[in-house]
Design a protein around this motif. Structure first.
Motif, PDB file in Angstrom:
ATOM      1  N   LEU A 136       0.841  -1.183   0.000  1.00  0.00           N
ATOM      2  CA  LEU A 136       0.000   0.000   0.000  1.00  0.00           C
ATOM      3  C   LEU A 136       0.877   1.234   0.000  1.00  0.00           C
ATOM      4  CD1 LEU A 136      -2.727  -0.935   2.605  1.00  0.00           C
ATOM      5  CD2 LEU A 136      -3.047  -0.633   0.181  1.00  0.00           C
ATOM      6  N   GLU A 137       0.517   2.195  -0.828  1.00  0.00           N
ATOM      7  CA  GLU A 137       1.263   3.454  -0.873  1.00  0.00           C
ATOM      8  C   GLU A 137       0.296   4.577  -0.635  1.00  0.00           C
ATOM      9  OE1 GLU A 137       4.788   2.968  -4.147  1.00  0.00           O
ATOM     10  OE2 GLU A 137       3.264   4.488  -4.477  1.00  0.00           O
ATOM     11  N   SER A 138       0.707   5.542   0.143  1.00  0.00           N
ATOM     12  CA  SER A 138      -0.146   6.692   0.394  1.00  0.00           C
ATOM     13  C   SER A 138       0.577   7.907  -0.134  1.00  0.00           C
ATOM     14  CB  SER A 138      -0.376   6.789   1.907  1.00  0.00           C
ATOM     15  OG  SER A 138      -1.204   7.857   2.202  1.00  0.00           O
ATOM     16  N   ARG A 139       0.042   8.496  -1.184  1.00  0.00           N
ATOM     17  CA  ARG A 139       0.697   9.649  -1.788  1.00  0.00           C
ATOM     18  C   ARG A 139      -0.110  10.899  -1.511  1.00  0.00           C
ATOM     19  NH1 ARG A 139       4.721   8.611  -5.476  1.00  0.00           N
ATOM     20  NH2 ARG A 139       4.543  10.749  -6.177  1.00  0.00           N
ATOM     21  N   ARG A 140       0.570  11.989  -1.321  1.00  0.00           N
ATOM     22  CA  ARG A 140      -0.112  13.240  -1.013  1.00  0.00           C
ATOM     23  C   ARG A 140      -0.722  13.815  -2.282  1.00  0.00           C
ATOM     24  NH1 ARG A 140       3.344  17.855   1.721  1.00  0.00           N
ATOM     25  NH2 ARG A 140       3.601  18.435  -0.452  1.00  0.00           N
ATOM     26  N   ASP A 141      -1.967  14.167  -2.176  1.00  0.00           N
ATOM     27  CA  ASP A 141      -2.703  14.723  -3.313  1.00  0.00           C
ATOM     28  C   ASP A 141      -2.764  16.235  -3.125  1.00  0.00           C
ATOM     29  OD1 ASP A 141      -5.895  13.844  -4.864  1.00  0.00           O
ATOM     30  OD2 ASP A 141      -3.969  14.478  -5.685  1.00  0.00           O
ATOM     31  N   TYR A 152      -5.151  12.643   0.652  1.00  0.00           N
ATOM     32  CA  TYR A 152      -4.186  11.566   0.374  1.00  0.00           C
ATOM     33  C   TYR A 152      -4.806  10.523  -0.527  1.00  0.00           C
ATOM     34  CZ  TYR A 152      -0.930  13.516   3.677  1.00  0.00           C
ATOM     35  OH  TYR A 152      -0.046  14.343   4.296  1.00  0.00           O
ATOM     36  N   GLU A 154      -4.699   6.648  -1.841  1.00  0.00           N
ATOM     37  CA  GLU A 154      -4.151   5.330  -1.487  1.00  0.00           C
ATOM     38  C   GLU A 154      -4.014   4.504  -2.747  1.00  0.00           C
ATOM     39  OE1 GLU A 154      -5.472   6.218   2.666  1.00  0.00           O
ATOM     40  OE2 GLU A 154      -6.853   4.847   1.663  1.00  0.00           O
ATOM     41  N   LYS A 198      -4.969   2.695  -8.724  1.00  0.00           N
ATOM     42  CA  LYS A 198      -5.727   3.632  -7.889  1.00  0.00           C
ATOM     43  C   LYS A 198      -7.206   3.313  -8.013  1.00  0.00           C
ATOM     44  CE  LYS A 198      -6.972   8.500  -7.893  1.00  0.00           C
ATOM     45  NZ  LYS A 198      -6.642   9.834  -8.398  1.00  0.00           N
TER      46      LYS A 198
END
Lengths: 214, 321
Positions: A136-141, A152, A154, A198
């Motif tokens: 799992l990756e959580s990237r800042r939006d 964020y 996921e 995504k």
């Protein structure tokens, strides 16, 4: 005359007793000094010479001589029969192979990779702990101007894809879109053999991989 | 193609031992031929392993995937300048066919170059310079610029404003996972580009003559720089004497293997024993139960680092740094 004799006799007796006791005391001291020091007042190691008189140790007279001390042998025997109980508590140094179950999937949902591998233009290798390579990756939006917090995103990352990564991505997208119902976004990293998705849960991608047989 | 290579190898053996060999698949006859012909020439060292032609035991190699090639390498010898092959070894695909992660190799090389840097220089600020507490002249009426201290940065002989503030270190440790992947990728690159040579043993080198080693390297097209890798850190006498005269030929123990050296030297020459040791250690760490993401804290390693040179004190000679 008789009374005086008697009195003197009594005194003499007392003195004699005292002297006797003192003599016996002296004798005891001398004997103990001549012998070893391990002579206790209550229980004496028994030779007939050293047996105390009745008045010196009435307990011994009543109860009898104490039992001799238990003799323990100083030999020992090494046994490694119980070592297995210690060994099974050690931590693993190398990840072991998973045990063979009667039926799959196991209660946790795990399945081994299909043997032989499925006839596809790609192959997804398991991790060293025999699990699927899903992360799992959580990237800042973007910044949400109403709440003034960052949103964020996921993402699910599928690694260790060997062969044609784009074919894998096509199959994965088709499967997930039919399952989930809405369109999903994917990104392919060809050099690293990774696909980021995504809009899906990790469990959906896991189901796809298990169905394919990886 | 492989069978043609085998045939070539057998033809070579046939020439040297003088006995005809009927078919390339007769491994037993090949072995017998080799052993009986070279019985006298064999050096009586217990560490030289038997020449192998059968497959090596590849621990936990993935048999399911068809996208990972099973690499092989020739086993040759240093007895003669001619490249005589005495065996064919199967290499582990996880070590010698790792995915070509050049970004990880780059990170490894950058780390190797930087983590040892220590800066010892320091410049003094205006506060640390001697003097400079008093206002040198009043602000008005002088016709001079305002000055608060003679050690301000705009003064000649003053402190430095944003100078070097040493001592400083660029120390950091790369996680084990990245270092392992870097080693595997570098070995893959070396093998794939025909820069990896596996030799039975270095003590088979017949003479300490540097010219012999030079001719051997020329004949086998090894290149300008060669790195010899062996398991123990005491090198064989002949090889050590020969390499001492050739500056671009260097010897290294297995524990010193690193990405920077593998890419600096054009050819990597490894013994069979070193290959086994490297594979075993790399595979152990690839499958170990501990995490491969370690936090390297100074306090965990402090005692070990400070006691590093304990046994090296010589009563007479000063330490060489």
């Amino acid at each position: 005359m008789a009374a005086r004799n008697f009195a003197s006799m009594a005194i003499r007796n007392r003195l004699y007793c005292k002297s006797l006791s003192s003599q016996s005391f002296l004798r005891r001291c001398l004997s103990s000094s001549s012998e070893s020091n391990a002579v206790s007042s209550v229980g004496k190691l028994g030779t007939s010479q050293e047996e105390p008189k009745i008045w010196e140790d009435p307990w011994r007279h009543a109860l009898g001589p104490p039992p001799p001390p238990e003799e323990y042998t100083t030999e020992f025997e090494e046994s490694s029969a119980e070592w297995k109980f210690v060994e099974r508590l050690f931590p693993h140094d190398v990840i072991p192979e998973p045990p063979k179950h009667e039926s799959y999937p196991t209660p946790s949902g795990w399945r081994p990779p299909r043997d032989p591998a499925p006839n596809l233009p790609y192959f997804i290798r398991r991790l060293r702990n025999h699990m699927l390579p899903l992360f799992l990756e959580s990237r800042r939006d973007q910044l949400n101007l109403e709440t003034m917090d960052y949103d964020y995103v996921e993402l699910v990352k599928l690694k260790n894809v060997q062969g044609d990564v784009f074919a894998c991505e096509r199959d994965l997208r088709a499967y997930l879109e039919s399952k989930v119902g809405h369109s999903i976004a994917t990104h392919v990293n060809e050099l690293q053999g990774a696909i980021r998705v995504k809009g899906v849960e990790r469990a959906d991608v896991e189901r796809f991989l298990f169905e394919q047989g990886f | 193609m492989l069978s043609r290579q085998l045939l070539f190898a057998f033809r070579g053996v046939q020439r040297c031992c003088g006995r005809p060999i009927s078919s390339p698949s007769s491994v037993a006859t090949f072995r017998k031929c080799y052993v009986s012909s070279n019985a006298g020439a064999d050096s009586p060292s217990s560490t030289t392993p038997e020449p192998v032609f059968a497959g090596r035991n590849l621990w936990r190699a993935d048999t399911l995937t068809s996208f990972q090639e099973k690499p092989q390498a020739w086993l040759s010898t240093l007895e003669d300048k001619h490249d005589r092959k005495i065996g064919l070894l199967d290499l582990h695909p996880d070590v010698f066919r790792a995915p070509p992660r050049l970004d990880i190799v780059h990170r490894n090389i950058v780390w190797q170059q930087n983590y040892r840097n220590v800066q010892f220089t320091k410049t003094l600020t205006r506060a640390e310079m001697p003097g400079g507490g008093k206002k040198p002249w009043p602000g008005k009426r002088m016709g001079r610029s305002k000055a608060g201290s003679i050690r301000a940065p705009y003064f000649r002989g003053g402190g430095i404003a944003h100078g070097v503030r040493g001592p400083r270190t660029w120390f950091y440790m790369l996680p084990d996972a990245l270092r392992l992947k870097g080693l595997c990728t570098s070995l893959t690159i070396k093998h794939n580009q025909d820069d990896l040579v596996i030799v039975d043993s270095f003590d088979r080198l017949p003479s300490p003559d540097a010219q012999f080693l030079h001719d051997l390297a020329d004949h086998r097209n090894w290149g300008y720089s060669v790195l010899f890798i062996d398991v123990p850190d005491r090198a064989c006498e002949n090889l050590a004497l020969a390499c001492a005269d050739i500056p671009s030929f260097n010897i290294m123990p297995t524990y010193g293997l690193n990405c920077y050296s593998m890419h600096k030297y054009q050819t990597l020459v490894m013994t069979h024993e070193a290959l086994n040791y490297l594979e075993e250690r790399i595979l152990f760490h690839l499958h170990r139960a501990d995490t491969l993401q370690n936090k390297f804290r100074y306090k965990d390693m402090k005692e070990k680092l400070l006691n590093e040179g304990e046994g090296e004190d010589d009563p007479v000679h000063a330490p060489f740094v």
